[in-house]
Design a protein around this motif. Sequence first.
Motif, short mmCIF file in Angstrom:
data_model
loop_
_atom_site.label_atom_id
_atom_site.label_comp_id
_atom_site.label_asym_id
_atom_site.label_seq_id
_atom_site.Cartn_x
_atom_site.Cartn_y
_atom_site.Cartn_z
N GLY A 127 -17.71 2.14 5.17
CA GLY A 127 -16.53 2.07 6.34
C GLY A 127 -15.17 2.48 5.67
O GLY A 127 -15.20 2.92 4.26
N ASN A 128 -14.50 1.87 6.41
CA ASN A 128 -13.06 2.70 6.20
C ASN A 128 -11.61 2.45 6.80
O ASN A 128 -11.64 1.84 8.07
N ILE A 129 -10.37 2.21 6.30
CA ILE A 129 -9.82 1.19 6.99
C ILE A 129 -8.36 1.77 5.66
O ILE A 129 -8.59 2.56 5.21
N GLY A 130 -6.68 1.78 6.43
CA GLY A 130 -6.27 2.42 6.11
C GLY A 130 -4.97 1.47 4.77
O GLY A 130 -5.29 0.31 5.21
N ALA A 131 -5.35 2.01 4.00
CA ALA A 131 -4.29 1.43 2.76
C ALA A 131 -2.48 0.93 3.36
O ALA A 131 -2.90 -0.16 3.41
N ALA A 132 -2.21 1.58 4.17
CA ALA A 132 -0.90 1.44 5.21
C ALA A 132 -1.36 -0.26 6.06
O ALA A 132 -0.76 -1.37 5.87
N GLN A 133 -2.54 0.02 6.47
CA GLN A 133 -2.89 -1.58 7.34
C GLN A 133 -2.06 -2.81 6.24
O GLN A 133 -2.59 -4.35 6.96
N LEU A 134 -3.21 -2.08 4.93
CA LEU A 134 -2.86 -3.98 3.99
C LEU A 134 -1.50 -4.29 3.75
O LEU A 134 -2.27 -5.72 3.59
N ALA A 154 -20.06 -0.09 0.92
CA ALA A 154 -18.72 -0.13 0.73
C ALA A 154 -17.96 0.30 1.08
O ALA A 154 -17.87 0.73 2.44
N LEU A 155 -16.64 -0.02 1.26
CA LEU A 155 -15.65 0.35 2.20
C LEU A 155 -14.51 1.47 1.47
O LEU A 155 -14.34 0.58 0.34
N ILE A 156 -14.09 2.19 2.45
CA ILE A 156 -12.58 3.22 1.86
C ILE A 156 -11.67 2.97 2.24
O ILE A 156 -11.36 2.53 3.60
N ILE A 157 -10.74 2.56 1.09
CA ILE A 157 -9.90 2.57 1.32
C ILE A 157 -8.48 3.71 1.48
O ILE A 157 -8.47 4.86 0.88
N HIS A 158 -8.70 4.48 2.58
CA HIS A 158 -7.66 5.98 2.57
C HIS A 158 -6.33 5.97 2.57
O HIS A 158 -6.08 4.99 2.99
N LEU A 159 -5.97 6.67 1.85
CA LEU A 159 -4.28 6.53 1.49
C LEU A 159 -3.83 8.44 2.45
O LEU A 159 -4.90 8.97 2.06
N ASN A 160 -2.58 7.68 2.86
CA ASN A 160 -2.30 9.25 3.69
C ASN A 160 -1.27 9.10 3.85
O ASN A 160 -0.21 9.07 4.93
N ARG A 186 -10.91 -7.73 -5.68
CA ARG A 186 -11.08 -8.83 -6.65
C ARG A 186 -12.21 -9.92 -5.82
O ARG A 186 -12.76 -10.37 -6.16
N THR A 187 -11.73 -10.35 -4.29
CA THR A 187 -12.40 -10.40 -3.64
C THR A 187 -13.57 -10.10 -2.31
O THR A 187 -14.44 -10.34 -1.69
N LEU A 188 -13.90 -8.87 -2.10
CA LEU A 188 -14.04 -8.27 -1.22
C LEU A 188 -15.42 -8.20 -2.11
O LEU A 188 -15.49 -8.21 -3.01
N GLU A 189 -16.82 -8.11 -1.02
CA GLU A 189 -18.38 -8.09 -2.26
C GLU A 189 -18.68 -7.33 -2.13
O GLU A 189 -20.18 -6.86 -2.22
N VAL A 190 -18.26 -5.61 -1.61
CA VAL A 190 -18.54 -4.85 -1.70
C VAL A 190 -18.31 -3.61 -2.31
O VAL A 190 -17.00 -4.33 -2.29
N PRO A 191 -18.33 -2.77 -3.18
CA PRO A 191 -17.08 -1.76 -3.79
C PRO A 191 -16.00 -1.79 -3.27
O PRO A 191 -16.52 -1.04 -2.20
N LEU A 192 -15.29 -1.05 -3.25
CA LEU A 192 -14.17 0.03 -2.88
C LEU A 192 -14.20 1.03 -3.20
O LEU A 192 -14.21 1.50 -4.39
N VAL A 193 -13.66 1.86 -2.19
CA VAL A 193 -14.18 3.50 -2.72
C VAL A 193 -12.63 3.68 -2.27
O VAL A 193 -11.90 3.57 -0.81
N VAL A 194 -11.55 4.05 -3.31
CA VAL A 194 -10.52 4.76 -2.56
C VAL A 194 -10.43 6.59 -2.38
O VAL A 194 -10.62 7.64 -2.96
N SER A 215 -13.45 1.58 -7.58
CA SER A 215 -15.54 1.28 -7.91
C SER A 215 -15.19 2.67 -7.92
O SER A 215 -15.99 3.47 -8.65
N VAL A 216 -15.00 3.74 -6.18
CA VAL A 216 -15.23 5.30 -6.40
C VAL A 216 -13.80 5.98 -6.32
O VAL A 216 -13.04 4.79 -5.18
#
Length: 346
Positions: A127-134, A154-160, A186-194, A215-216
């Motif tokens: 999956g994929n969401i933007g870092a700015a939205q965090l 896993a979930l991608i956090i994209h940096l742009n 720390r809280t998400l159940e699947v690995p984070l990819v940045v 994680s990746v």
Amino acid sequence: MSDSELTTRKNDHLDIVLDPARGRRSLNSGFAAWRFEHCALPELDLDAVDLSASLFGKALAAPLLISSMTGGARRATTINRHLAEAAQELRIALAVGSQRVALESGAASHGLTGELRRLAPDVPLLGNIGAAQLVRGYGIDEARRAVAMIDADALIIHLNPLQEAVQPGGDRDWRGVLQAIEQLARTLEVPLVVKEVGAGLSASVARRLLDAGVSVLDIAGAGGTSWAAVEAARAVNAQQRAVAEAFVGWGIPTAEAIRAVRRACPQATVIGSGGIRDGIDAAKAIALGADLVGQAAAVLESALLSPEAVVTHFRVLIEQLRIACFCTGSANLAALAQVPLVRVAS
């Protein structure tokens, strides 16, 4: 920004990236600065060269990730279905584009539903969401929805940050992003990819991300699509265009970024993406330190056509990678990772 404005922007991005004269100007990826020493006596069976890899505990037939891409709702649906079918047939990983529109207006409108997992039941889906939205209201609930939407591994956090800085209406306040990523890890159940989106991860940023629990790392260096060039093409006046165009050559070339991040983070899982043209570039990326290789813009035209076109595209790249292994005496990817590269005199 309204859902319709977001969709229009995604459509604009797709149109520009599909036009080489507008969306693919950038720095050189840096792979041309390196060459392999040819092995005239490989003592290998070419057909037995092992390209297998794994990601998030799932086996891959080749070390490839179909990197994030998207577009307006109708085209995004077609693209995602074609990519999912191709990923399953090829047994390679697939990352979807930003899920922001789908999260805010409904998954079905963007082709991001459980159908993708049905089409690609055996391969890693990201999956994929933007870092700015965090730092603008997104948190664990939105992250979990993005994962559940496609049953992602896993979930991608994209940096742009560069793209946001030169984009009209872009997110300009990035304070607290690292802390938000750390909390999510720390809280998400699947690995984070940045991943970066075309300007590259530096060694120091990569180290901070790993320390935060990521994680990746997906390098996504300069050398492929320049999002500054894309936003310059979208500019509505000369001032906006001039600001964006100054940054068309900004970023860390992909080859340089891979090498630096691997040295700083020897145990990290690293994806090398950004201007990967063919299987030889993919081989160089692995020799420089990448575990997997990602490609997006280069396969976009095929993704609009059919799953078969995507499969054909990647079969060419896979065969090129296999021959690069063969001609360096590498029986598998672990051996390829140890092959020394020779710097080409400038």
